[in-house]
Design a protein around this motif. Structure first.
Motif: not given
Length: 323
Positions: A34-37, A95-98
């Protein structure tokens, strides 16, 4: 899930689309993060323009740098578990949520590294370290060497100035504006010089570390580099290559190009882990810390890309996919 996608090459503000993408499932040896930043770097946007079209396959999700938390692990993954903070590298896609990425390309983050530092611990610090190694390969010791750094007002330019000072080199940061010169003089050791396509610093260098390319870099090669010197290029902010005539006119100079992705895919995990350890130590000391101008929600990507193109922007931009 919220994601970005490039289906055709062109102006990043026109061809990077926000899309609703399918959330994948990690396969054998893979993890979901899960990408945070995620960071916005020139190296993210240049492939979007088509500059590297021969080695960039469409469609793709941009974003080479950032961090996140492992949410799911695929079969056979023993090195990571849900809840681990990691830096996923080796390909674009942050550059995406997951993000689904092989576990072997995810590197653990120490607990004491802040979110903004974690999001900027990869591209600039590891590139700066490898550029210094390239100079060591040519000169051995850098003590007393006069080294010019173009685009020195950038985050990585400041890092290079500090690293070179620590090596005993006489570093000169080359910037385009008085404003950048004044700021840099307050923040980093070494000499500051103004230089652009119309003016060159009246100096002689043993080496130049270049992020600009184009005719300006060609003039630096022809007029400021001493015989036996080195020219190391790691970027082309001008979007124009160094003129071949300048290179051919200086057979006494060693030319090299450093592309971080090439090094990463050839270095091996142990070398990359050692480089990250140096990055984390530099973040703790402030050496590798980047000024953050703003954190934009990914759902406002248009505003983030407009801000990135603003010449008055002072610092790095980050994207938060969790909006």
């Amino acid at each position: 899930m919220r994601s970005t996608l490039v289906r055709q090459f062109g102006d990043p503000r026109q061809v990077i689309a926000l899309v609703d993408a399918e959330r994948g499932t990690p396969g054998s040896g893979e993890v979901e993060v899960a990408v945070a930043l995620a960071a916005i770097n020139p190296s993210d946007l240049i492939p979007v323009t088509g500059a590297y079209s021969a080695r960039t396959s469409l469609p793709f999700v941009p974003g080479f740098e950032g961090f996140g938390t492992v949410t799911r692990v695929g079969p056979g993954v023993m090195s990571l578990k849900p809840g681990d903070r990691v830096v996923p590298i080796g390909a674009s896609g942050l550059w995406q949520e997951y993000l689904i990425r092989p576990a072997e390309w995810c590197f653990a983050l120490p607990d004491d590294i802040s979110e903004t530092d974690a999001a900027t611990c990869y591209v600039n610090p590891l590139t700066a370290l490898q550029l210094i190694e390239a100079l060591h390969a040519h000169f051995g010791s850098l003590e007393g060497r006069r080294i010019g750094v173009t685009a020195a007002g950038s985050a990585i330019g400041g890092m290079l100035m500090k690293l070179l000072a620590g090596e005993g080199a006489e570093a000169t940061g080359i910037v385009r504006t008085e404003r950048s010169a004044e700021r840099l003089a307050r923040e980093v050791p070494g000499q500051i010089a103004l230089g652009d396509e119309q003016r060159l610093p009246d100096l002689r260098f043993d080496a130049i570390i270049d992020a600009v390319g184009g005719p300006f870099a060609g003039d630096l090669i022809l007029r400021t580099l001493k015989p036996g010197g080195a020219f190391v290029q790691y970027g082309a902010l001008s979007n124009v290559p160094v003129p071949q005539g300048a290179i051919q006119a200086r057979p006494d100079i060693r030319f090299s190009f450093l592309w971080l992705r090439t090094w990463v895919h050839s270095a091996g995990r142990a070398a990359i882990e050692a480089a990250f350890a140096k990055s984390f130590e530099g973040l703790r000391s402030g050496l590798f810390r980047s000024r953050i101008a703003e954190i934009h929600p990914l759902c406002r990507l248009d505003a983030a890309l407009t801000h990135q193109a603003d010449s008055s922007r002072d610092g790095k931009l980050l994207l938060d996919p969790r909006c």
